[in-house]
Design an enzyme around this catalytic site. Structure first.
Site, short mmCIF file in Angstrom:
data_model
loop_
_atom_site.label_atom_id
_atom_site.label_comp_id
_atom_site.label_asym_id
_atom_site.label_seq_id
_atom_site.Cartn_x
_atom_site.Cartn_y
_atom_site.Cartn_z
N SER A 27 0.83 -1.21 0.00
CA SER A 27 0.00 0.00 0.00
C SER A 27 0.86 1.26 0.00
O SER A 27 1.95 1.27 0.57
CB SER A 27 -0.92 0.03 1.22
OG SER A 27 -1.69 1.21 1.22
N LYS A 45 -4.48 -6.69 3.95
CA LYS A 45 -4.46 -5.61 2.95
C LYS A 45 -5.88 -5.28 2.49
O LYS A 45 -6.23 -4.11 2.27
CB LYS A 45 -3.60 -6.03 1.75
CG LYS A 45 -3.62 -5.05 0.56
CD LYS A 45 -3.14 -3.66 0.93
CE LYS A 45 -2.79 -2.78 -0.25
NZ LYS A 45 -3.81 -2.52 -1.23
N HIS A 76 -7.43 -3.24 5.13
CA HIS A 76 -6.84 -1.90 4.99
C HIS A 76 -7.61 -1.10 3.94
O HIS A 76 -7.99 0.04 4.15
CB HIS A 76 -5.36 -2.00 4.61
CG HIS A 76 -4.77 -0.74 4.05
ND1 HIS A 76 -5.01 -0.33 2.75
CD2 HIS A 76 -3.99 0.20 4.60
CE1 HIS A 76 -4.40 0.82 2.54
NE2 HIS A 76 -3.76 1.16 3.64
N ASN A 77 -7.83 -1.73 2.79
CA ASN A 77 -8.54 -1.03 1.71
C ASN A 77 -9.98 -0.73 2.07
O ASN A 77 -10.52 0.31 1.70
CB ASN A 77 -8.48 -1.86 0.41
CG ASN A 77 -7.11 -1.79 -0.25
OD1 ASN A 77 -6.10 -1.57 0.42
ND2 ASN A 77 -7.07 -1.97 -1.54
N GLU A 105 -9.91 2.17 4.21
CA GLU A 105 -9.62 3.30 3.32
C GLU A 105 -10.92 3.82 2.68
O GLU A 105 -11.17 5.02 2.63
CB GLU A 105 -8.64 2.84 2.25
CG GLU A 105 -8.21 3.86 1.22
CD GLU A 105 -7.33 3.22 0.16
OE1 GLU A 105 -7.65 3.38 -1.03
OE2 GLU A 105 -6.33 2.56 0.52
#
Length: 483
Positions: free
Chosen positions: A129, A184, A187-188, A191
């Site tokens: 990222s 991940k 995380h996205n 986001e």
């Protein structure tokens, strides 16, 4: 000739920048791209004079690497990854390592890890990222897969990734098989949530308070000096202050139709699979879907015209209330994301280091913020913390924010300003902190029409009952109980 430390396949922008990053940290990198002319262009351009080895085939790439060979794939997620794995399995040897640095869906990484290991090789699926700039200057990296591969890739990964103030690398081993790509993905998802929350705050200031982009630029500049200090607040400040060659604010000329690549959707689906109420992130995904219905929204707005009333209160106080509401909603977003990771870790047998994940996200990545340091402290203090809201620090902070949060959501509802992420976060908070929800009635309804049974408050948990509600339904109950 000195052999290369690592090979990279896929010279799009992210791949090129990772190669330049690796080379700048003292590693020799061999490169290959399916469109071979890209390799020659790269070697003759940005990579000229660098310790970068030009390869025109995968065989040439493999031959140029030290053993165990490490081949880092930066190709489009999906079938291209499987295609390259098949090709590499015919070229590499047992003990060699294949790394997938793309945005692969974690079930694919679970499958690929087992498959590659069955052939005697090692596999790593790592989230990367930070976008183009992060790839070049220091991304956040979240590797998982074959644990035996970590000692070999660790020196490279930790050298090229971002570092926090203390010098710690924003990269550590996450867990087996798909753990890295799962983290991940979350995380996205976070986001998506962070971006939607910021957009809702922006709309509230723009439409509710009638603020100009220049005024909002200053507000976000001020907010970035508070607990909201983060990359996304920082770039929002810059976007709102950016003017084109005519001296006009660019952001107001951009069509309000959002795109997405699917990682937010995957996060929502994973939450449904794990029965985790990931309400804020799911609403952020749906908000993008709703924005994509631009033409239909234009027609609907003509059918249901509304005028947002002029704001008559204390503007400065209300702006501070929006900041507090944004912070409270952001805490909920991370609390939900961490709940999802805990549930998945149980399902897939991963031993996730939650404080370590916060550290990986502390720098380099899109959601990097000062606030993540507090999450790390919470999980370092109590690795078994069941929810972020149960931590003493976050509990005391939330108590100072809730009143402003309610005020802001109530104002938006009364003014007709959509705030799906703010309001869903508040609804989740109210539900999570309510001792008695109306699910007793829901269970009665399920038992009434489907004999699904229920538990009683005056009986031990795990004991189930059925009522013959109509007097002629019989006493047979369903054999399975699903909450």
């Amino acid at each position: 000739m000195k052999k290369a430390d690592i090979g990279l396949v896929g010279l799009a922008v992210m791949g090129e920048n990772l190669v330049m990053n690796m080379e700048s940290k003292g590693f020799t990198v061999a490169v290959y791209n399916r469109t071979v002319s890209k390799v020659d262009d790269f070697i003759g351009g940005r990579a000229a004079g660098k310790n970068i080895v030009c390869c025109h085939s995968l065989e040439e790439l493999a031959a140029s690497l030290t053993k165990p060979r490490i081949v880092f794939l930066m190709v489009k997620a999906g079938q291209p990854v499987d295609d390259f794995i098949e090709k590499l399995l015919g070229i590499l040897e047992p003990g060699d390592i294949i790394v997938d640095g793309g945005n692969s869906h974690f079930p694919d990484t679970i499958r690929r890890t087992a498959y590659v290991e069955s052939k005697g090789l090692l596999y790593v699926g790592t989230g990367v990222s930070g976008g183009e700039e992060g790839a070049l200057k220091g991304p956040s990296m979240m590797p998982g897969g074959s644990p035996a591969a970590w000692p070999y890739v660790k020196p490279i990964f930790q050298a090229i990734c971002a570092k926090v103030e203390s010098g710690e690398a924003c990269c550590d081993w996450v867990g087996e098989n798909g753990a890295g790509h799962f983290v991940k993905m979350v995380h996205n998802g976070i986001e998506y949530g962070d971006m939607q929350l910021i957009c809702e705050a922006y709309q509230l200031l723009r439409d509710g308070l009638g603020m100009t982009s220049e005024e909002m630029h200053q507000v976000f500049a001020d907010w970035n000096k508070t607990e909201l200090d983060s990359y996304l607040i920082e770039i929002t400040r810059d976007i709102l202050g950016y003017k084109d060659e005519k001296g006009e604010t660019t952001v107001e000329k951009i069509l309000d139709r959002a795109g997405q690549k699917g990682t937010g959707k995957w996060t929502g689906i994973a939450a449904l699979d794990e029965a985790v109420p990931l309400t804020l992130i799911s609403e952020a995904v749906f908000a993008r879907c709703l924005s994509a219905m631009k033409d239909e929204r234009v027609r609907a707005s003509a059918l249901y015209p509304r005028e947002i009333p002029a704001f008559t209160g204390d503007r400065a106080a209300f702006i501070e209330s929006v900041r507090k509401a944004l912070y409270a909603s952001k805490i909920v977003s991370y609390a939900q994301g961490y709940t999802l990771m805990r549930a998945a870790a149980k399902t897939y047998g991963w031993n996730l280091n939650y404080g370590g994940i916060a550290m990986m996200w502390r720098g380099g990545c899109i959601i990097r913020s000062v606030f993540l340091g507090k999450i790390k402290e919470a999980y370092d203090k109590n690795p078994a913390l069941e929810n972020l809201l149960m931590d003493d620090y976050f509990c005391s902070v939330m108590k100072t924010l809730v009143s402003s949060w309610r005020q802001v959501v109530a104002y938006a509802v009364s003014a007709g300003i959509p705030m799906p992420a703010f309001s869903s976060a508040l609804s989740w908070f109210d539900g999570y902190t309510t001792e008695n929800l109306p699910a007793n009635l829901l269970q009665a309804q399920r038992d009434y029409f489907g004999a699904h049974t229920y538990e009683r408050v005056d009986a031990p948990r795990g004991e189930f009952f059925h009522t013959n509600w109509t007097g002629h339904g019989g006493n047979t109950s369903a054999s399975t109980y699903n909450a």
